[in-house]
Each structure stands twice: as structure tokens, then as C-alpha cells.
Design an enzyme around this catalytic site. Sequence first.
Site, PDB file in Angstrom:
ATOM      1  N   ARG A  28      42.928  26.883 -19.038  1.00 16.00           N
ATOM      2  CA  ARG A  28      43.491  26.728 -17.693  1.00 16.00           C
ATOM      3  C   ARG A  28      42.881  25.557 -16.933  1.00 16.00           C
ATOM      4  O   ARG A  28      43.328  25.218 -15.839  1.00 16.00           O
ATOM      5  CB  ARG A  28      43.271  28.022 -16.886  1.00 16.00           C
ATOM      6  CG  ARG A  28      43.940  29.232 -17.510  1.00 16.00           C
ATOM      7  CD  ARG A  28      43.750  30.453 -16.636  1.00 16.00           C
ATOM      8  NE  ARG A  28      44.397  30.294 -15.349  1.00 16.00           N
ATOM      9  CZ  ARG A  28      45.652  30.575 -15.102  1.00 16.00           C
ATOM     10  NH1 ARG A  28      46.416  31.042 -16.054  1.00 16.00           N
ATOM     11  NH2 ARG A  28      46.151  30.404 -13.896  1.00 16.00           N
ATOM     12  N   GLY A 100      44.497  27.016  -7.030  1.00 15.91           N
ATOM     13  CA  GLY A 100      45.620  26.634  -6.166  1.00 15.91           C
ATOM     14  C   GLY A 100      45.239  25.439  -5.319  1.00 15.91           C
ATOM     15  O   GLY A 100      44.273  24.734  -5.615  1.00 15.91           O
ATOM     16  N   GLU A 466      60.725  17.492 -28.667  1.00 17.32           N
ATOM     17  CA  GLU A 466      59.554  18.370 -28.738  1.00 17.32           C
ATOM     18  C   GLU A 466      58.545  17.850 -29.769  1.00 17.32           C
ATOM     19  O   GLU A 466      57.331  17.884 -29.545  1.00 17.32           O
ATOM     20  CB  GLU A 466      60.009  19.801 -29.057  1.00 17.32           C
ATOM     21  CG  GLU A 466      58.911  20.815 -29.324  1.00 17.32           C
ATOM     22  CD  GLU A 466      57.914  20.989 -28.175  1.00 17.32           C
ATOM     23  OE1 GLU A 466      58.135  20.477 -27.067  1.00 17.32           O
ATOM     24  OE2 GLU A 466      56.869  21.630 -28.413  1.00 17.32           O
ATOM     25  N   GLU A 473      50.887  14.832 -26.808  1.00 15.99           N
ATOM     26  CA  GLU A 473      49.917  15.733 -26.171  1.00 15.99           C
ATOM     27  C   GLU A 473      48.648  15.882 -27.006  1.00 15.99           C
ATOM     28  O   GLU A 473      47.542  15.892 -26.473  1.00 15.99           O
ATOM     29  CB  GLU A 473      50.520  17.139 -26.028  1.00 15.99           C
ATOM     30  CG  GLU A 473      51.549  17.279 -24.936  1.00 15.99           C
ATOM     31  CD  GLU A 473      52.158  18.683 -24.907  1.00 15.99           C
ATOM     32  OE1 GLU A 473      52.395  19.194 -23.820  1.00 15.99           O
ATOM     33  OE2 GLU A 473      52.416  19.261 -25.992  1.00 15.99           O
ATOM     34  N   HIS A 489      72.108   1.242 -28.418  1.00  7.50           N
ATOM     35  CA  HIS A 489      72.388   0.867 -27.026  1.00  7.50           C
ATOM     36  C   HIS A 489      71.135   0.378 -26.313  1.00  7.50           C
ATOM     37  O   HIS A 489      71.042   0.469 -25.095  1.00  7.50           O
ATOM     38  CB  HIS A 489      73.020   2.046 -26.282  1.00  7.50           C
ATOM     39  CG  HIS A 489      74.265   2.537 -26.952  1.00  7.50           C
ATOM     40  ND1 HIS A 489      75.407   1.779 -27.042  1.00  7.50           N
ATOM     41  CD2 HIS A 489      74.549   3.701 -27.592  1.00  7.50           C
ATOM     42  CE1 HIS A 489      76.324   2.455 -27.705  1.00  7.50           C
ATOM     43  NE2 HIS A 489      75.831   3.626 -28.048  1.00  7.50           N
ATOM     44  N   LYS A 584      47.330  24.246 -19.194  1.00  6.70           N
ATOM     45  CA  LYS A 584      48.335  25.028 -19.914  1.00  6.70           C
ATOM     46  C   LYS A 584      49.563  25.294 -19.074  1.00  6.70           C
ATOM     47  O   LYS A 584      50.680  25.250 -19.545  1.00  6.70           O
ATOM     48  CB  LYS A 584      47.735  26.335 -20.428  1.00  6.70           C
ATOM     49  CG  LYS A 584      48.738  27.168 -21.193  1.00  6.70           C
ATOM     50  CD  LYS A 584      48.210  27.646 -22.501  1.00  6.70           C
ATOM     51  CE  LYS A 584      49.279  28.289 -23.363  1.00  6.70           C
ATOM     52  NZ  LYS A 584      50.111  27.294 -24.062  1.00  6.70           N
TER      53      LYS A 584
HETATM   54  C1  G6P Z   1      52.335  22.200 -18.750  1.00 10.71           C
HETATM   55  C2  G6P Z   1      51.795  22.261 -20.169  1.00 10.71           C
HETATM   56  C3  G6P Z   1      52.954  22.196 -21.176  1.00 10.71           C
HETATM   57  C4  G6P Z   1      53.954  23.319 -20.866  1.00 10.71           C
HETATM   58  C5  G6P Z   1      54.454  23.233 -19.420  1.00 10.71           C
HETATM   59  C6  G6P Z   1      55.315  24.426 -19.033  1.00 10.71           C
HETATM   60  O1  G6P Z   1      52.847  20.965 -18.476  1.00 10.71           O
HETATM   61  O2  G6P Z   1      50.887  21.208 -20.421  1.00 10.71           O
HETATM   62  O3  G6P Z   1      52.440  22.366 -22.480  1.00 10.71           O
HETATM   63  O4  G6P Z   1      55.033  23.215 -21.745  1.00 10.71           O
HETATM   64  O5  G6P Z   1      53.330  23.215 -18.547  1.00 10.71           O
HETATM   65  O6  G6P Z   1      54.565  25.608 -19.050  1.00 10.71           O
HETATM   66  P1  G6P Z   1      55.245  27.031 -19.049  1.00 10.71           P
HETATM   67  O7  G6P Z   1      54.106  27.994 -18.949  1.00 10.71           O
HETATM   68  O8  G6P Z   1      56.135  27.093 -17.852  1.00 10.71           O
HETATM   69  O9  G6P Z   1      56.008  27.171 -20.310  1.00 10.71           O
END
Ligand code: G6P
Length: 589
Positions: A28, A100, A466, A473, A489, A584
Amino acid sequence: MCGIVAYIGKSKNGSQFVFQGLKKLEYRGYDSWGLAVKPLRSQVLKVEKHIGKIGQAKTKLPLSSIAIGHTRWATHGGVTNSNAHPHLDCSRKLAVIHNGIVENYQEIKTELKKKGHQFRSETDTEVIAHFIEEKLKTMSLRKAVFSTFKALSGSNAICVLDSKKETILACRDGSPLVVGIGKDEYFLASDVTPFLKKTKKAVFLKDREGVVLKRHGVSFFNLQTGKKKRIKVKIVNWEVEDAQKGGYSHFLIKEIFEQPKTISKTAELNREVIKKLSLKIKKGKKVILLGCGTASYCAKAAEYFFAHAGIEAQSYGAYEFLPFARFCNSKTIVIAISQSGETADTLIAVKKAKQKKALIAAIVNAPGSTLERLADFTLPVGAGPEIAVVSTKAFTSQLATLYLLSSSVKGKGDLGRKKIKSLDKSLRLWFKNGIKEKIIKLAKMLLDANDIYLIGKHLNYPAALEFALKIKETSYLHSEAFASGELKHGVISLIQKGTPCIALLDSQKKIKEEVLSSAMELKSRGAKIIGVAPFNSLVFDYHFKTPDLKELTLIPNIIVGQLLGYYLGLGRGTDPDKPRNLAKSVTVK
Ligand code: G6P
């Protein structure tokens, strides 16, 4: 976003519990970390703060049965020791940790400074500690904490330790908090993983709720009325082992290899909700798909699933949705996709759609999320705790869930389930066939590339997006995906002699031919073509074989991207579980 962990109860090892718990929440935020511990038989808080990741850290903490800790993803104030949480008031009896952004912290800080409070950091969080201290002059601890929290604007969760009163208090509005109920001990955390080993009984705080934790009990409050609330205890069905590395060197690789099991498991989930939703969609509801990052590519892929089922669905990155939210009404179904269910951009988009009377369906992995609460229907994807920052198994389970939904819309729900179930066997077989060695070979070929380009068409276009994201990433290598039709294009001007280009394909004849001729156009300009496909072709300079799963071939194709990102990351010396600058889920705007 940041991670919060707290302990209060019978154990003398509370500080160690918090320290170990923070390691589980490191995904986190990993700019810095810190703890505040009330040592046994002392009211003088011991505070320890460090810059960097907590992962391998060791520390000597005093024995304690009350402790709080935090792992930070910096927003206000640089990554320094003094900006790391916890933050203390002037008396050093109160410690505060926070997840937050306090949007009005400057105003509060100015007022508090006038009253003589001394600040030691540049953070928005520190104002909370001093604000509570100020209020304590005229009110009780609970009132002071709750009224301080109510005065903060923005999405926030706070946790406060009062060393004198031996009490931990916490409040949430927009950022997650969950209380674990043990036997004569209580836990608080941003998600359940720190306390899974101790208890599976959890209370997910709702927005504008507060909690007071003491050694011998816990009480929940409605922050608006200040009154006690009766709460529902949930039993969390995640297993402790799911949140451990289980012999793998990183969570990422463990989670990638879990996918045969996690994807096929979705075939058994959400049957009733899928039926209900598909009925509504068949009756003409307009489908909108939303997500951020990886989840937005899942939304994009689902657009194609629905098109195959005869439904015109539209996907948006949730962060770009607001101008289009005005077109939502009671005939719209918004399908919001999120691993965490806490991504601020997704929540904002969903709230807007809800205001316009759209029906909300949430495809989420983490239990008890804000998104789940906002939704009219929830489809948990059951992938279990996903600890690596980049999403893999949650993404493929979301994809499988949307495939099941679109199959049901098509009237082929049973067939859809059968296909998803059978992925377990086909993916396992493919994994067994020397996949690791082949990926390492490919990673070695690409290790020193400056840029990698990807192409794909229809379902393999979001797959390519993806795939490219996983490489970016995890290994910080520049990779960019294009729809193969887009190439000529403009994009083709980027190709030079030796530029690696990855073409993702499945066996559908017409599409296959088109993508192969796009790949040929690249090859003619000097590109080195890597084909990720169930078949080989003369166009490919290197072929990475994936199992032929017809329209579901995008899943193994994406898994190649996940694995390649991982091994490229290792080769380039990154930490695949915790890429720089990322969190995350981004719970701030
Ligand atoms: C952040 C993470 C991504 C993730 C995105 C959406 O940007 O780095 O890896 O895909 O959030 O997160 P969520 O929990 O909404 O799927």
C-alpha cells in the site's frame, strides 16, 4: 494510499504484531514506515520511523500490548524521517497515523500555529494530532477525535493512540479500515491480511463510522450522531497461506502461477447475480464498463466479449468518465471493475453514475470494499489476497467473470462456465511444459531493449495493452501497445532495425491473417517479430507458444506478459513486488 495496522489486547508482543503486519501491507506504500508503541508499564510512547521499504527490516521494539504502525505512500511532504508516520501532538501522548489527504490542512495548521502548536513535519497528517490535542482541552478523548475527524475534508482514515488512556480510536470516510475481533485482543488494519492468522472475524468500517478499541472491548460509533452502533461481524474466507509467499521468491510469481486455480474457481461464483444481470442486459439496459489501470484493460476486453454476445457495451478509464456520466440514467448498468474496490477515480465515477440513477454492478476482489457498498450488485471474483502491487490473478478472475456474464447474456451460460472451468487443466499443462525456461530466454533477448512495441487485434488488443503495462510496471522498460490496424497510421515510423515487436494472436482465421500482415509490415521495416500465439508463422523471428483456447487465448497471451514483466524486472534489478512510485490502489484523486 498508505497502510495502517494497530493492536490492543492481551499479548505482550503487540508491537511485533504491528511490525509484521506492516510488512503485509507494504504493497500500500513503501516510501517510509513507522510505529508508535506504548511500552508495558510506561506511558512514554516509543516512536520509530524509517525511510524505505519495511520488507527485510528488523527492529528491536519494547514489549507492548498497544501499538500502531504505518507504511507510507507520500502525498504531502517529501520522503523523510520526519514526514513518516506516526505523528505526535505537542505533549507526545497522542500518536496519529493516516491514510488519505486532508484537503483543508493548511487552514487548520494556520489556526493551530496561532494557538502555539509546534509542528515537526510538512505533512497534512500532523495537524490531526495537534487538532485533537487542542480539542482535548474542552472535551473527552472520543469526542475530540471524532469531532476532529469530522472537520477534515477529503477522503481519510485515521488511527489515534492515546498512551495515557490506553485507547486506540479510528475513523473512516473514504479510505478503508477493518477491525479484527480476536479473543481478548483486537486488531485494526487497512485490509484483513495482517490479522488473518489471529482471527477471521472482521468488521469492515463504513464511511462516517468510528471505533474505540480498548484492552477488553471494542465499540463502534456513527460519527454523525456520535451514538453507538450495532455492527455485523463478517467471517473472512481468505486463507492465511494465500497471503504468504509459499516458497516463491516474490508474491508476483506466486500469484501468476495461482491463476489456473483462481480463474477456474470463478466458474462456480456469482451464478444468481450473473443470471439477474444478464436478464437486465438482455432487456435492453445500456452497459458501461469502468476501471483504472489493469482493470480498465479488463473493461476494454469485456467490450469485445459483450459485442460477441450482441451487446454494445462501452468502456472508459474511470478517470475520464465524468463528461460522459451525464448520459447515464435508470436504463444504464455501470459495471465497475476493481481489485481493491477502493480506487478513488473509480469510486468518483461510480458515485456520479449512481446520482444519475444508473444501476451499479461491482466486479471486485477484496472483500468489504467501498465499491461493494456503493453497488446494487456485487460479483466477488474470489482470487484471494493479491499482495504484489501489479495486478495479475485478480485481473484474470475479473476477465473470467465478465466472460461468464457475457456468455450468460448470449444464452450460453453453461458453456461459458465449462470453458472457464477447463482453463485449470489447460493452463496447468502449459505451465508444466518448460514455460519458465522459455520466458527467461525471451527476457534475456529483451533485457537491453530501449522500446518494445506490441500489436493485437480485437480481444488481443486489450491483451496487448495489459501485456505492455506489465512490462512497464515491473521492469520500467518502455513498452507500448497498438491495435494492429493503427500501425500504418503513424506508429510504424517508430520502427527501426532490430526494434522488438510482440504480436499477440489467437487462432481465429480472419483476424490472424490481418495481424500477421501487420507484423510483416513491421518486419519489412527491420523489426524483430516475437509471436505470442498458439501457432508458429514464418513472420515470427521467435515464437512463444500459448495454448489454443479460441476466444480465451487472450488469457495465456496475457500471462506471457505477466511472466515476461517479472523476469525482465529481475534481470533489470527491480523489485517485482513493489515497483517504484506505484501503489496497489490509488485511494486519492
Ligand atoms: C493502481 C495500481 C494498478 C491497478 C489500478 C487499479 O494504479 O498501480 O496496478 O490496476 O490502481 O486498481 P484497482 O484496485 O481499482 O483494480
